[in-house]
Motif scaffolding. Structure first.
Motif, PDB file in Angstrom:
ATOM      1  N   THR A  93       0.825  -1.203   0.000  1.00 47.80           N
ATOM      2  CA  THR A  93       0.000   0.000   0.000  1.00 47.80           C
ATOM      3  C   THR A  93       0.864   1.260   0.000  1.00 47.80           C
ATOM      4  O   THR A  93       0.574   2.227  -0.720  1.00 47.80           O
ATOM      5  N   ARG A  96       2.274   1.739  -3.461  1.00 51.24           N
ATOM      6  CA  ARG A  96       1.260   2.247  -4.391  1.00 51.24           C
ATOM      7  C   ARG A  96       0.969   3.723  -4.150  1.00 51.24           C
ATOM      8  O   ARG A  96       0.817   4.497  -5.106  1.00 51.24           O
ATOM      9  N   ILE A 108      -0.773   6.894   4.435  1.00 52.16           N
ATOM     10  CA  ILE A 108      -1.365   5.558   4.507  1.00 52.16           C
ATOM     11  C   ILE A 108      -2.534   5.530   5.489  1.00 52.16           C
ATOM     12  O   ILE A 108      -3.552   4.883   5.241  1.00 52.16           O
ATOM     13  N   TYR A 112      -6.458   4.572   4.472  1.00 52.77           N
ATOM     14  CA  TYR A 112      -7.299   3.574   5.133  1.00 52.77           C
ATOM     15  C   TYR A 112      -8.546   4.219   5.745  1.00 52.77           C
ATOM     16  O   TYR A 112      -9.637   3.620   5.736  1.00 52.77           O
ATOM     17  N   SER A 157      -9.301   2.186  -4.094  1.00 49.68           N
ATOM     18  CA  SER A 157      -8.213   1.460  -4.733  1.00 49.68           C
ATOM     19  C   SER A 157      -8.230   1.652  -6.245  1.00 49.68           C
ATOM     20  O   SER A 157      -7.172   1.791  -6.875  1.00 49.68           O
TER      21      SER A 157
END
Length: 321
Positions: A93, A96, A108, A112, A157
């Motif tokens: 993650t 990305r 991050i 989330y 995503s």
């Protein structure tokens, strides 16, 4: 609340199962809220962010602005902050997000939190929207809620993948020009770090994405990260095979003591050959790709224009008899 209970009652007939479903939904809601607030609090108490904030607050401390001790302390703390984040390469993650251009400390946790928020928000929107369609059955509403939940989980995503693809396309278009400029700068006598800085300054207007990556490499190098390690980080962030090949060539050149300028020249020639082969491959595929447009779009119109008058003439002759 009454509408939700009626919905559950229409699907589940047993009272014990109704209570179990209601308790499960309540527990999942509380869990989602706790996780959201947890990610928010973790982002606020992140030690890296607190350290950088303390550095900013101490910027006007007792030491003068140009003091060597103060500059050494800042460089040490910045190097520690970068080294503490070296583990981001092991997180898919984080890689990305870095590939999409998001490199801040709380990226991050924000991702989330956004994913959790969308997973809760979309089913709520679907639940309230179903009230405007009274003809829907309970099973259809439950299916709509499940679909909304899946969309809410997958949508961030998917958007992130689109951003990564767009950024990689910009980097891929900018890499040939930057490579040619890098070869010229190194052959002119500049060191690798100075050449990277010069190339980043020159392409800042035309290719800002690649210029930002090169500036990041120079910043990491200045605070103590190894030069090849910084370039490997750039290759991981971009995810491009071209940049990964360049880093591998430079690593071998520095390891065996060969000329960096000659290595860059050889890689530039190989890269031109690779681009030419790719262009030839795309040109060879054109004939196959044009079969379906010609068959379904061009040939019907051509047949109608060329054969249509003749068919009309034949029909007119046969009609007079």
């Amino acid at each position: 609340m009454e509408y939700l209970l009626e919905l559950i009652n229409s699907v589940v007939a047993d009272d014990a199962n109704i209570q179990l479903v209601f308790i499960t939904l309540s527990a999942l809601t509380v869990l989602g809220l706790c996780l959201g607030f947890g990610f928010l609090i973790l982002g606020l108490i992140d030690p890296v962010r607190l350290r950088i904030t303390s550095l900013k607050k101490n910027a006007h401390g007792d030491l003068p602005a140009g003091s060597p001790n103060r500059m050494g302390k800042q460089q040490k703390s910045l190097s520690h902050a970068l080294v503490s984040k070296i583990g981001w390469q092991n997180s898919q993650t984080s890689v990305r997000l870095a590939s999409a251009g998001f490199r801040s400390e709380d990226t991050i946790s924000n991702f989330y939190a956004l994913r959790l928020l969308s997973a809760v928000l979309f089913p709520v929107i679907a639940l309230f929207g179903s009230q405007f369609f009274p003809e829907l059955t309970s099973r259809q509403i439950m299916a709509a809620l499940i679909i909304a939940l899946v969309i809410g989980i997958m949508l961030p995503s998917i958007i992130l993948d689109k951003l990564i693809a767009s950024r990689q396309r910009a980097l891929r278009n900018a890499f040939p020009d930057a490579l040619d400029m890098l070869v010229v700068c190194v052959e002119a006598g500049l060191g690798l770090q100075a050449a990277l800085q010069r190339v980043a300054d020159e392409i800042q207007v035309s290719h800002p994405v690649l210029a930002d990556e090169l500036h990041q490499v120079n910043r990491e190098t200045r605070v103590g990260v190894d030069r090849i390690e910084a370039m490997r980080n750039m290759a991981i962030r971009t995810g491009l095979e071209d940049i990964r090949g360049l880093v591998a060539s430079l690593d071998q050149s520095m390891r065996f003591g060969t000329s960096i300028a000659e290595t860059l020249r050889v890689y530039s020639e190989e890269f031109r050959d690779k681009r030419l082969q790719k262009a030839e491959e795309m040109a060879a595929k054109i004939a196959t790709k044009m079969i379906f447009p010609l068959t379904f779009c061009f040939w019907p119109a051509f047949f109608l224009v060329m054969v249509g008058p003749a068919i009309l003439g034949v029909l007119a002759v046969w009609g007079t008899r």
